[in-house]
Design a protein around this motif. Structure first.
Motif, PDB file in Angstrom:
ATOM      1  N   ILE A 288      35.259  36.698  38.021  1.00  0.00           N
ATOM      2  CA  ILE A 288      35.666  37.882  38.795  1.00  0.00           C
ATOM      3  C   ILE A 288      35.264  37.706  40.261  1.00  0.00           C
ATOM      4  O   ILE A 288      36.025  38.005  41.183  1.00  0.00           O
ATOM      5  CB  ILE A 288      35.049  39.172  38.196  1.00  0.00           C
ATOM      6  N   LYS A 289      34.058  37.174  40.469  1.00  0.00           N
ATOM      7  CA  LYS A 289      33.544  36.941  41.828  1.00  0.00           C
ATOM      8  C   LYS A 289      34.457  35.982  42.605  1.00  0.00           C
ATOM      9  O   LYS A 289      34.794  36.217  43.765  1.00  0.00           O
ATOM     10  CB  LYS A 289      32.123  36.355  41.737  1.00  0.00           C
ATOM     11  N   LEU A 290      34.871  34.902  41.932  1.00  0.00           N
ATOM     12  CA  LEU A 290      35.736  33.911  42.579  1.00  0.00           C
ATOM     13  C   LEU A 290      37.133  34.491  42.834  1.00  0.00           C
ATOM     14  O   LEU A 290      37.719  34.252  43.896  1.00  0.00           O
ATOM     15  CB  LEU A 290      35.820  32.631  41.728  1.00  0.00           C
ATOM     16  N   THR A 291      37.657  35.259  41.896  1.00  0.00           N
ATOM     17  CA  THR A 291      38.970  35.912  42.084  1.00  0.00           C
ATOM     18  C   THR A 291      38.926  36.826  43.305  1.00  0.00           C
ATOM     19  O   THR A 291      39.827  36.788  44.156  1.00  0.00           O
ATOM     20  CB  THR A 291      39.364  36.725  40.831  1.00  0.00           C
ATOM     21  N   ASN A 292      37.874  37.619  43.418  1.00  0.00           N
ATOM     22  CA  ASN A 292      37.738  38.532  44.563  1.00  0.00           C
ATOM     23  C   ASN A 292      37.606  37.772  45.879  1.00  0.00           C
ATOM     24  O   ASN A 292      38.104  38.202  46.912  1.00  0.00           O
ATOM     25  CB  ASN A 292      36.537  39.469  44.370  1.00  0.00           C
ATOM     26  N   LYS A 293      36.933  36.625  45.807  1.00  0.00           N
ATOM     27  CA  LYS A 293      36.768  35.782  46.998  1.00  0.00           C
ATOM     28  C   LYS A 293      38.132  35.250  47.469  1.00  0.00           C
ATOM     29  O   LYS A 293      38.415  35.188  48.672  1.00  0.00           O
ATOM     30  CB  LYS A 293      35.840  34.606  46.642  1.00  0.00           C
ATOM     31  N   ILE A 294      38.989  34.880  46.516  1.00  0.00           N
ATOM     32  CA  ILE A 294      40.338  34.386  46.827  1.00  0.00           C
ATOM     33  C   ILE A 294      41.187  35.513  47.419  1.00  0.00           C
ATOM     34  O   ILE A 294      41.889  35.324  48.422  1.00  0.00           O
ATOM     35  CB  ILE A 294      41.006  33.774  45.573  1.00  0.00           C
ATOM     36  N   ILE A 295      41.126  36.709  46.805  1.00  0.00           N
ATOM     37  CA  ILE A 295      41.896  37.870  47.301  1.00  0.00           C
ATOM     38  C   ILE A 295      41.464  38.204  48.728  1.00  0.00           C
ATOM     39  O   ILE A 295      42.297  38.419  49.620  1.00  0.00           O
ATOM     40  CB  ILE A 295      41.708  39.096  46.368  1.00  0.00           C
ATOM     41  N   ASN A 296      40.155  38.206  48.971  1.00  0.00           N
ATOM     42  CA  ASN A 296      39.612  38.498  50.303  1.00  0.00           C
ATOM     43  C   ASN A 296      40.060  37.445  51.324  1.00  0.00           C
ATOM     44  O   ASN A 296      40.461  37.775  52.445  1.00  0.00           O
ATOM     45  CB  ASN A 296      38.078  38.541  50.221  1.00  0.00           C
TER      46      ASN A 296
END
Length: 349
Positions: free
Chosen positions: A248-256
């Motif tokens: 989830i952390k990595l997904t959010n990092k990509i979205i950001n």
């Protein structure tokens, strides 16, 4: 049905993959900025190429599409819409909008051009006066990922078709004077084994980045990979749950990073030095300059910064240029080392 299928076929978590940092970084940067132009991954058999690509898709946020549209049309962007959807919008028709998982299409090695590009039913077109089109794999891959394993064994003409669509974002099919055009904007990921031959330089150059992966030599890392795989196969649900937070952390990092990308700045002197390196290495054309700049910006965005640094360029420049250098059969220096040496000279690094 989709939910059931995903439950039946659990995906190995991206964040649990040991090593292969070069490949992981190339893939992440391409999903942040698809305009980088895809990734060519070369490595020996059994190095986890397919596993990593499939794991990547699981990280990506869902996309908004028009329900029932075979092209995954974006209801808000005319550039990513099929003609049918555009017509409905112009006629003020109401669209049914849903969210779906980012598509990933596997291109089989024996695929024909018709299977890839789609086919026009000439008889129906003539008898009914309609453009009867059966969409192919490029339509399915729109706004997602198209993965070609053993791309170096694929017919050159077909590779050319894939690269053209990936670069332009459109697929055009022409038969007997009938022409169909639809959006086909996808990230092209090719993988292959160097023992089975390289791609022709003209085709290789059109991939944005080139990652090389090797079998890990360190015994402790090899043991860790084997253990990870065994734990996953023993209890996939538990293993996936263990990495859920990191995923989830990595997904959010990509979205950001995708949002931040629009604001990233790269100083003129850095662009000048990138071009100096490309010129010193006799890189043909300007594709190398542009891809290096894009990848450096994507890396800065991924690390939540708005300014590109020389370190960003050093991190990605080998991935962007090594496959664009002319090969000298008498040269015993790896192309990646050549790029790094040239960088250090130009940047006094």
């Amino acid at each position: 049905m989709n939910k059931k299928t995903s439950e039946q076929r659990p995906v190995f978590p991206f964040t649990s993959i040991v090593g292969q940092e070069e490949m992981k970084l190339s893939l992440i940067l391409n999903v942040i900025d698809p305009k980088i132009g895809g990734v060519m991954i070369m490595g020996e058999r059994g190095t986890g190429k397919s596993t990593i690509v499939r794991a990547l898709v699981d990280l990506l946020p869902p996309i908004t599409v028009v329900e029932g549209d075979p092209y995954n049309s974006d209801p808000y962007n005319p550039e990513l819409m099929s003609d049918d959807v555009l017509e409905k919008i112009n006629n003020k028709q109401e669209l049914s909008i849903i969210k779906v998982k980012t598509p990933m299409v596997d291109l089989p090695l024996g695929a024909t051009e018709d299977r890839v590009c789609g086919t026009i039913d000439i008889e129906k077109a003539i008898s009914e006066g309609k453009k009867a089109f059966e969409p192919g794999l490029l339509a399915q891959a729109n706004r997602g990922i198209l993965y070609v394993d053993e791309v170096n064994l694929l017919d050159d003409h077909l590779v050319d078709v894939l690269l053209d669509s990936a670069a332009s974002g459109w697929n055009t099919v022409e038969r007997e004077g009938i022409s169909i055009c639809h959006p086909a904007r996808f990230i092209l990921i090719g993988s292959g084994n160097p023992e089975e031959g390289e791609l022709r330089p003209q085709l290789l150059d059109r991939f944005g980045m080139h990652a090389q992966i090797k079998t890990l030599k360190e015994p402790n890392l090899r043991v860790k990979i084997v253990q990870q795989r065994e734990l996953f196969e023993k209890n996939p649900k538990e293993f996936i749950e263990k990495y859920k937070e990191e995923q989830i952390k990595l997904t959010n990092k990509i979205i950001n990073a995708r949002e931040l990308l629009k604001t990233i700045n790269i100083k003129y002197e850095l662009l000048e030095k990138i071009s100096q390196i490309c010129s010193s290495l006799n890189v043909d054309g300007l594709r190398g300059d542009m891809v290096t700049s894009r990848a450096a910006k994507a890396l800065a965005a991924f690390e939540n910064r708005t300014e590109v640094t020389p370190k960003d360029i050093y991190t990605i420049i080998t991935l962007c240029l090594r496959h664009r250098l002319r090969k000298d059969p008498l040269d015993d220096i790896d192309n990646g080392l050549k790029v790094q040496e040239c960088f250090k000279k130009v940047f006094s690094y």
